[in-house]
Every structure is written in structure tokens, then in C-alpha cells.
Enzyme design. Structure first.
Site, PDB file in Angstrom:
ATOM      1  N   SER A 138     -18.620  13.770 -49.767  1.00 54.06           N
ATOM      2  CA  SER A 138     -18.021  14.708 -50.715  1.00 54.06           C
ATOM      3  C   SER A 138     -18.397  14.340 -52.163  1.00 54.06           C
ATOM      4  O   SER A 138     -19.572  14.159 -52.457  1.00 54.06           O
ATOM      5  CB  SER A 138     -16.507  14.728 -50.474  1.00 54.06           C
ATOM      6  OG  SER A 138     -15.940  15.868 -51.042  1.00 54.06           O
ATOM      7  N   ASP A 153     -16.212  24.049 -43.146  1.00 50.84           N
ATOM      8  CA  ASP A 153     -15.666  23.250 -44.252  1.00 50.84           C
ATOM      9  C   ASP A 153     -14.723  24.096 -45.093  1.00 50.84           C
ATOM     10  O   ASP A 153     -15.086  25.171 -45.550  1.00 50.84           O
ATOM     11  CB  ASP A 153     -16.813  22.698 -45.107  1.00 50.84           C
ATOM     12  CG  ASP A 153     -16.361  21.546 -45.971  1.00 50.84           C
ATOM     13  OD1 ASP A 153     -15.490  21.761 -46.835  1.00 50.84           O
ATOM     14  OD2 ASP A 153     -16.852  20.428 -45.769  1.00 50.84           O
ATOM     15  N   HIS A 175     -13.077  19.870 -43.810  1.00 48.32           N
ATOM     16  CA  HIS A 175     -13.592  18.913 -44.789  1.00 48.32           C
ATOM     17  C   HIS A 175     -13.121  17.479 -44.531  1.00 48.32           C
ATOM     18  O   HIS A 175     -13.911  16.540 -44.607  1.00 48.32           O
ATOM     19  CB  HIS A 175     -13.203  19.345 -46.209  1.00 48.32           C
ATOM     20  CG  HIS A 175     -13.910  18.542 -47.252  1.00 48.32           C
ATOM     21  ND1 HIS A 175     -15.291  18.577 -47.406  1.00 48.32           N
ATOM     22  CD2 HIS A 175     -13.461  17.655 -48.175  1.00 48.32           C
ATOM     23  CE1 HIS A 175     -15.641  17.762 -48.379  1.00 48.32           C
ATOM     24  NE2 HIS A 175     -14.555  17.192 -48.860  1.00 48.32           N
TER      25      HIS A 175
END
Ligand SMILES: *[C@@H]1O[C@H](CO)[C@@H](O)[C@H](O)[C@H]1NC(C)=O
Ligand SMILES: *[C@@H]1O[C@H](CO)[C@@H](O)[C@H](O)[C@H]1NC(C)=O
Length: 294
Positions: free
Chosen positions: A102, A220, A275
């Protein structure tokens, strides 16, 4: 009796050889860099997967800018992560692999651009907003007090906010490109969309990596658009423009096209992964990560 002693010592020699091989495993050390609002403990499952698949691997999840400290400016974080990563690399002359999750993916790109002598072999980027972010996930609602992503630029594209808040450093409003290029002091520089004096140097440093592995997918629920994890992004009509049609690819501003032409750019798409699950999902590890950690 003699035979027995002989076979016993052969067996023990074999066992000792196997043990020795285990101690100096042929696998390169793996460095992990966490995402925003989290820390090294988020990599518990991934570390377990790695050590099970590749016994003896030395895995280090860097313990820096954890939780709320992870919103400090990206350049500040990059400088400090670079120091820690440099120390690990110095102890690993055979080279290391770097896996970043991320926001961490952008931190690691900054580190690889700025460190002239890094020895990172494979750089694995797990669900990272590489071309920017244009969506406010729930976890940010208390930090970004506006309703609707189209107003966030009012907060993010201010110099003082750019200096203090990481998420605004990779906020990318496709309807405000002029403002983005003018006020954003991070992503347009990293992606070479805004020319600067260090572009050639950063590109050369970045291209020391052997492979770039991009992992992401449509399930996601944070990275928006999810294609940003593969360097795709919205145009001003909010249609997705894929990586190869982006200016930074076509003009090869930071080396992406070179990696692709070299055959060293790998894209792995997995659907159905939220995510927060990328680093804990065994099939993501097996399909997209394991073979790049040799
Ligand atoms: C690790 O995986 C387990 C189940 O597979 C999950 O319950 C847990 O939340 C995961 N841990 C982290 C830190 O993601
Ligand atoms: C793991 O990822 C796969 C896709 O690769 C997905 O189908 C599956 O539902 C995920 N498992 C969990 C526990 O999230």
C-alpha cells in the site's frame, strides 16, 4: 557392528549437511514495509508464509512510522526508511528482496530512487496507489472531513498540508491536474510528471532492481481506482487509462518502460481480495509472491 557404525556416521553426516544447508539458506533476506495506519505486526501472516515456503529466510518487517505516525510526509518517511533499509542491505552483500504494501509501495519507490548503491533484486509492490489515489476510504473519514472525493483537493493541494500529511502526497484528482502538478510535492516528482534535476539519477538508481512485480485486483476496497496498483489511472472523464498509455510510461520518465522492455515487469491480478487481506491471503502469496523470493 562395523557396518552399523559406518551407516550411522553416513546418516549423521547427511543430517549435518542438511542442517548446514538450512542455516545458510540460499534465499535472500526479505525486507517488508507496511502501509498507512499499521505497522510491522500486519505482516505476521506473510512472514509465516515466507518462512514456511522458504525455510531459513531472514524476514525483517521494518518497525518505523507505525500507526498514526505513518501519516508523516512521504519524503520524511523515505529518508528514515532508507537509513534502516541501507543497514540491512550492508549486512546482505548477496542482495535482498523488498516487498512493500500500500502506501509502503510508494515509500519503497522513493527509497530505491534515492539510494545509489542499493542491492535490491526483486521489488514486489502489493496493492499500492502507484499512480495516485482518488477515493476516500472509510478509515480516512475522520482525517479528511469533506464529503465526496471531488472536494478533497481543497485540503490536499495546499503547501502546508503537503508538508505534513502523507495521503495528500499521493492524492491525485483527475479533474485538477494543473493544481496537482503545481502543489503536489511528491507523486508528480516520483513519477517524473513534473520535471526536476534528479530525474536521470533517480531513474538510474531505480533501474538497479532486477524485477518489478505489481500486485493488485478489482476486489480492493481502498485503492481507487484499483488499477493504480498497476500504474493505471483515471483520465478527466474518470475512464481508466492503463499503464502503457500513461505519459510516464510512454516517456519512460522513471524507468518503467525500460523494465518492461527488459522483460522484468510482472503484473499479477487477483480478484476477490480486500485491501486489508493482501498480505494475509495464502493464494496471493502462492500465485503472485513466492516465486520472486528466491
Ligand atoms: C492472519 O490470518 C488469520 C486467518 O488466516 C486472520 O484471522 C488474521 O487476521 C491475519 N492476521 C493479520 C495480521 O492480518
Ligand atoms: C484469497 O484470494 C483469493 C483470490 O486469489 C480469493 O478468491 C479468496 O477469497 C481469498 N481468501 C480470503 C480468505 O480472503
Amino acid at each position: 557392528m562395523r557396518m552399523k557404525t559406518f551407516s550411522f556416521s553416513v546418516t549423521s553426516a547427511v543430517i549435518m549437511l542438511l542442517l548446514a544447508a538450512g542455516c545458510t539458506s540460499g534465499y535472500k533476506p526479505v525486507i517488508l514495509v507496511h502501509g498507512v495506519f499499521s505497522g510491522p505486526s500486519s505482516f505476521k501472516n506473510l512472514s509465516r508464509f515466507i518462512k514456511k515456503a522458504h525455510p531459513g529466510t531472514e524476514v525483517t518487517a521494518i518497525d518505523l512510522f507505525n500507526n498514526e505516525k505513518s501519516t508523516k510526509s512521504m519524503w520524511k518517511q523515505i529518508d528514515d526508511f532508507a537509513k534502516v533499509i541501507q543497514k540491512i542491505m550492508e549486512k546482505s552483500p548477496e542482495g535482498v528482496h523488498l516487498l512493500c504494501y500500500s502506501q509502503g509501495g510508494l515509500i519503497c519507490r522513493g527509497v530505491l530512487s534515492k539510494l545509489p548503491n542499493h542491492n535490491v533484486h526483486n521489488f514486489i509492490v502489493l496493492s499500492s496507489p502507484l499512480a495516485g489515489q482518488f477515493g476516500v476510504p472509510e478509515m480516512l473519514h475522520e482525517f479528511i472531513p469533506v464529503s465526496g472525493r471531488k472536494l478533497v483537493y481543497l485540503i490536499c493541494y495546499r503547501r502546508v498540508v503537503q508538508r505534513h500529511f502523507s495521503i495528500c502526497n499521493y492524492w491525485n484528482d483527475p479533474h485538477r491536474r494543473v493544481k496537482d502538478l503545481k502543489f503536489n510535492n511528491f507523486l508528480p516528482l516520483l513519477n517524473g510528471e513534473k520535471a526536476h534535476g534528479k530525474m536521470a539519477e533517480w531513474k538510474k538508481n531505480f533501474l538497479r532492481i532486477k524485477k518489478l512485480v505489481l500486485i493488485g485486483g478489482p476486489g480492493d476496497d481502498v485503492i481507487t481506482p484499483w488499477q493504480s496498483s498497476h500504474f493505471g489511472f483515471y483520465n478527466s472523464n474518470e475512464a481508466i487509462i492503463e499503464m502503457k498509455k500513461q505519459n510516464f510510461y510512454r516517456k519512460n520518465t522513471f524507468g518503467l518502460k525500460t523494465l518492461d522492455t527488459r522483460g522484468d515487469l510482472i503484473v499479477c491480478t487477483q480478484s476477490g481480495v480486500k485491501h486489508m487481506e493482501w498480505h494475509s491471503n495464502q493464494s496471493v502469496f502462492e500465485k503472485c509472491i513466492q516465486k520472486w523470493l528466491d
